[in-house]
Write a protein that holds these residues in place. Sequence first.
Motif, PDB file in Angstrom:
ATOM      1  N   LYS A 154       8.592  10.181  51.826  1.00 29.83           N
ATOM      2  CA  LYS A 154       8.768   9.204  50.764  1.00 29.83           C
ATOM      3  C   LYS A 154       9.322   9.901  49.532  1.00 29.83           C
ATOM      4  O   LYS A 154       9.281  11.129  49.410  1.00 29.83           O
ATOM      5  N   TYR A 155       9.829   9.105  48.598  1.00 29.05           N
ATOM      6  CA  TYR A 155      10.197   9.616  47.285  1.00 29.05           C
ATOM      7  C   TYR A 155       8.935   9.800  46.458  1.00 29.05           C
ATOM      8  O   TYR A 155       8.064   8.924  46.429  1.00 29.05           O
ATOM      9  N   GLU A 156       8.851  10.927  45.779  1.00 28.45           N
ATOM     10  CA  GLU A 156       7.774  11.144  44.811  1.00 28.45           C
ATOM     11  C   GLU A 156       8.311  11.072  43.385  1.00 28.45           C
ATOM     12  O   GLU A 156       7.546  11.126  42.432  1.00 28.45           O
ATOM     13  N   LEU A 157       9.617  10.943  43.247  1.00 26.75           N
ATOM     14  CA  LEU A 157      10.276  10.794  41.954  1.00 26.75           C
ATOM     15  C   LEU A 157      10.853   9.387  41.836  1.00 26.75           C
ATOM     16  O   LEU A 157      10.982   8.675  42.832  1.00 26.75           O
ATOM     17  N   PRO A 158      11.194   8.961  40.635  1.00 32.08           N
ATOM     18  CA  PRO A 158      11.855   7.657  40.497  1.00 32.08           C
ATOM     19  C   PRO A 158      13.114   7.569  41.354  1.00 32.08           C
ATOM     20  O   PRO A 158      13.843   8.547  41.518  1.00 32.08           O
ATOM     21  N   VAL A 159      13.346   6.386  41.890  1.00 37.02           N
ATOM     22  CA  VAL A 159      14.508   6.143  42.753  1.00 37.02           C
ATOM     23  C   VAL A 159      15.566   5.414  41.935  1.00 37.02           C
ATOM     24  O   VAL A 159      15.287   4.364  41.337  1.00 37.02           O
ATOM     25  N   ARG A 160      16.761   5.963  41.926  1.00 37.69           N
ATOM     26  CA  ARG A 160      17.862   5.337  41.213  1.00 37.69           C
ATOM     27  C   ARG A 160      19.024   5.125  42.186  1.00 37.69           C
ATOM     28  O   ARG A 160      19.436   6.045  42.884  1.00 37.69           O
ATOM     29  N   VAL A 161      19.525   3.906  42.200  1.00 41.98           N
ATOM     30  CA  VAL A 161      20.506   3.464  43.186  1.00 41.98           C
ATOM     31  C   VAL A 161      21.850   3.240  42.508  1.00 41.98           C
ATOM     32  O   VAL A 161      21.927   2.583  41.464  1.00 41.98           O
ATOM     33  N   PHE A 162      22.891   3.766  43.121  1.00 41.10           N
ATOM     34  CA  PHE A 162      24.244   3.522  42.631  1.00 41.10           C
ATOM     35  C   PHE A 162      25.069   2.973  43.783  1.00 41.10           C
ATOM     36  O   PHE A 162      25.074   3.529  44.887  1.00 41.10           O
ATOM     37  N   ALA A 163      25.782   1.877  43.541  1.00 37.77           N
ATOM     38  CA  ALA A 163      26.602   1.237  44.569  1.00 37.77           C
ATOM     39  C   ALA A 163      28.071   1.389  44.225  1.00 37.77           C
ATOM     40  O   ALA A 163      28.478   1.190  43.079  1.00 37.77           O
ATOM     41  N   GLU A 164      28.853   1.718  45.240  1.00 42.16           N
ATOM     42  CA  GLU A 164      30.304   1.856  45.086  1.00 42.16           C
ATOM     43  C   GLU A 164      30.986   0.868  46.028  1.00 42.16           C
ATOM     44  O   GLU A 164      30.692   0.835  47.229  1.00 42.16           O
ATOM     45  N   GLY A 165      31.917   0.075  45.492  1.00 40.01           N
ATOM     46  CA  GLY A 165      32.655  -0.831  46.348  1.00 40.01           C
ATOM     47  C   GLY A 165      32.894  -2.174  45.684  1.00 40.01           C
ATOM     48  O   GLY A 165      32.943  -2.284  44.463  1.00 40.01           O
ATOM     49  N   ARG A 166      32.997  -3.209  46.506  1.00 38.38           N
ATOM     50  CA  ARG A 166      33.390  -4.534  46.050  1.00 38.38           C
ATOM     51  C   ARG A 166      32.419  -5.088  45.018  1.00 38.38           C
ATOM     52  O   ARG A 166      31.197  -5.028  45.193  1.00 38.38           O
ATOM     53  N   LYS A 214      20.625  -7.127  42.754  1.00 37.30           N
ATOM     54  CA  LYS A 214      19.573  -8.132  42.876  1.00 37.30           C
ATOM     55  C   LYS A 214      18.568  -7.765  43.960  1.00 37.30           C
ATOM     56  O   LYS A 214      17.357  -8.010  43.820  1.00 37.30           O
ATOM     57  N   VAL A 215      19.045  -7.162  45.047  1.00 36.38           N
ATOM     58  CA  VAL A 215      18.138  -6.684  46.097  1.00 36.38           C
ATOM     59  C   VAL A 215      17.218  -5.601  45.539  1.00 36.38           C
ATOM     60  O   VAL A 215      16.003  -5.608  45.768  1.00 36.38           O
ATOM     61  N   VAL A 216      17.784  -4.658  44.802  1.00 35.72           N
ATOM     62  CA  VAL A 216      16.985  -3.578  44.216  1.00 35.72           C
ATOM     63  C   VAL A 216      15.950  -4.138  43.240  1.00 35.72           C
ATOM     64  O   VAL A 216      14.791  -3.720  43.220  1.00 35.72           O
ATOM     65  N   THR A 217      16.343  -5.110  42.432  1.00 35.03           N
ATOM     66  CA  THR A 217      15.402  -5.744  41.504  1.00 35.03           C
ATOM     67  C   THR A 217      14.270  -6.431  42.257  1.00 35.03           C
ATOM     68  O   THR A 217      13.101  -6.364  41.848  1.00 35.03           O
ATOM     69  N   ASP A 218      14.604  -7.082  43.347  1.00 33.04           N
ATOM     70  CA  ASP A 218      13.596  -7.751  44.170  1.00 33.04           C
ATOM     71  C   ASP A 218      12.611  -6.749  44.767  1.00 33.04           C
ATOM     72  O   ASP A 218      11.388  -6.955  44.746  1.00 33.04           O
ATOM     73  N   ILE A 219      13.125  -5.644  45.288  1.00 26.93           N
ATOM     74  CA  ILE A 219      12.255  -4.599  45.840  1.00 26.93           C
ATOM     75  C   ILE A 219      11.336  -4.050  44.755  1.00 26.93           C
ATOM     76  O   ILE A 219      10.138  -3.869  44.967  1.00 26.93           O
ATOM     77  N   ALA A 220      11.890  -3.780  43.570  1.00 32.09           N
ATOM     78  CA  ALA A 220      11.084  -3.258  42.469  1.00 32.09           C
ATOM     79  C   ALA A 220       9.964  -4.224  42.093  1.00 32.09           C
ATOM     80  O   ALA A 220       8.849  -3.806  41.755  1.00 32.09           O
ATOM     81  N   HIS A 221      10.261  -5.512  42.140  1.00 31.33           N
ATOM     82  CA  HIS A 221       9.274  -6.531  41.788  1.00 31.33           C
ATOM     83  C   HIS A 221       8.132  -6.597  42.789  1.00 31.33           C
ATOM     84  O   HIS A 221       6.985  -6.877  42.406  1.00 31.33           O
ATOM     85  N   ARG A 222       8.402  -6.294  44.050  1.00 32.01           N
ATOM     86  CA  ARG A 222       7.432  -6.537  45.115  1.00 32.01           C
ATOM     87  C   ARG A 222       6.687  -5.294  45.592  1.00 32.01           C
ATOM     88  O   ARG A 222       5.726  -5.413  46.342  1.00 32.01           O
ATOM     89  N   VAL A 223       7.114  -4.106  45.180  1.00 29.35           N
ATOM     90  CA  VAL A 223       6.419  -2.869  45.549  1.00 29.35           C
ATOM     91  C   VAL A 223       5.817  -2.279  44.283  1.00 29.35           C
ATOM     92  O   VAL A 223       6.535  -1.793  43.406  1.00 29.35           O
ATOM     93  N   GLN A 224       4.495  -2.318  44.198  1.00 31.08           N
ATOM     94  CA  GLN A 224       3.810  -2.081  42.930  1.00 31.08           C
ATOM     95  C   GLN A 224       4.063  -0.693  42.346  1.00 31.08           C
ATOM     96  O   GLN A 224       4.313  -0.551  41.151  1.00 31.08           O
ATOM     97  N   HIS A 225       3.982   0.333  43.160  1.00 32.40           N
ATOM     98  CA  HIS A 225       4.025   1.700  42.631  1.00 32.40           C
ATOM     99  C   HIS A 225       5.358   2.395  42.901  1.00 32.40           C
ATOM    100  O   HIS A 225       5.440   3.622  42.783  1.00 32.40           O
ATOM    101  N   LEU A 226       6.377   1.633  43.227  1.00 33.79           N
ATOM    102  CA  LEU A 226       7.699   2.206  43.449  1.00 33.79           C
ATOM    103  C   LEU A 226       8.547   2.017  42.201  1.00 33.79           C
ATOM    104  O   LEU A 226       8.802   0.891  41.773  1.00 33.79           O
ATOM    105  N   ASN A 227       8.988   3.127  41.643  1.00 34.24           N
ATOM    106  CA  ASN A 227       9.874   3.104  40.478  1.00 34.24           C
ATOM    107  C   ASN A 227      11.311   3.146  40.992  1.00 34.24           C
ATOM    108  O   ASN A 227      11.850   4.204  41.294  1.00 34.24           O
ATOM    109  N   ILE A 228      11.928   1.984  41.108  1.00 35.22           N
ATOM    110  CA  ILE A 228      13.284   1.893  41.637  1.00 35.22           C
ATOM    111  C   ILE A 228      14.117   0.978  40.746  1.00 35.22           C
ATOM    112  O   ILE A 228      13.637  -0.058  40.289  1.00 35.22           O
ATOM    113  N   ALA A 229      15.343   1.389  40.480  1.00 35.85           N
ATOM    114  CA  ALA A 229      16.259   0.610  39.636  1.00 35.85           C
ATOM    115  C   ALA A 229      17.678   1.081  39.908  1.00 35.85           C
ATOM    116  O   ALA A 229      17.901   2.109  40.563  1.00 35.85           O
ATOM    117  N   MET A 230      18.640   0.336  39.415  1.00 41.44           N
ATOM    118  CA  MET A 230      20.027   0.747  39.518  1.00 41.44           C
ATOM    119  C   MET A 230      20.330   1.845  38.502  1.00 41.44           C
ATOM    120  O   MET A 230      19.722   1.910  37.429  1.00 41.44           O
TER     121      MET A 230
END
Length: 272
Positions: free
Chosen positions: A81-93, A102-118
């Motif tokens: 697992k990640y033990e550090l904050p997760v940051r997502v970058f998308a390349e393309g259309r 929006k998927v990343v925001t949804d995941i962040a909303h539903r997983v309490q202790h996961l620090n994930i964002a774009m």
Amino acid sequence: MPAPKPERFTVRTIAALLALSFLTTLVPQPSYAGASEPPGVTARQRAEKKTFTDSEIIDGFFKTAFGAEYHLAGRVDRIRKYELPVRVFAEGRADRKTQIAKVVTDIAHRVQHLNIAMADKRDDANVLVKLVHDRDLYRTISTFYGTDRANEIRDSLDPQCLSGFRKNEAFEIERSDVILTVDNGDFVFLDCAYEELLQSLGPINDTNSVPWTMFNDNVQMGFFDIYDQYILNILYDPRIKAGMTVQEVKEVLPQVLTDVRIWVSKVNDLQD
């Protein structure tokens, strides 16, 4: 220089997705990841199973968080697992990048202790999402995994989406790569996006023996279902550490599951 090898990657093929998407054409409802859902997602939201026993949740967690459907290097008998904050970058259309956000925001909303964002810049991300056309898929896979591995994937799996990650000696995930094609409709895209993004966070072992998880190649969702919210919330509870063995997880799991049940019920407005 040869391409670096991930510990493991996952794939989803297009044929089953297209067949099931075609079979479900109902009226859309409000979206998890956007303003409206594709019809295939709507049907699955209506039919979704939302009540599970402790043993059903625990069984799915151990089957997906340990082991590996396909791996190239490293042990697979520990929590990853990640033990550090997760940051997502998308390349393309551009429109698909908006959906990924929006998927990343949804995941962040539903997983309490996961620090994930774009992330705003590629250099700030530890998850790279490549959005490619079908015609560019295998060239992109070759860039990530090398020509020989790309040919093997093409010949044996014919994937429509793929993800992989690299971990350190402590079994902490350091970087993930996700490749998604953009040409096959919203249902296929969202199904691949949720599955591959979630698996890139650690639960990498597909299983055909659990009928409620999107980590079963015979199951297509297109949204972040209740069952998989249990799996990700257990994995990212602070008491579950990267590198833990099955026995170590079993020792803390009862209390973790109690707290996870409270969270999943709250965030999804489930009835007691």
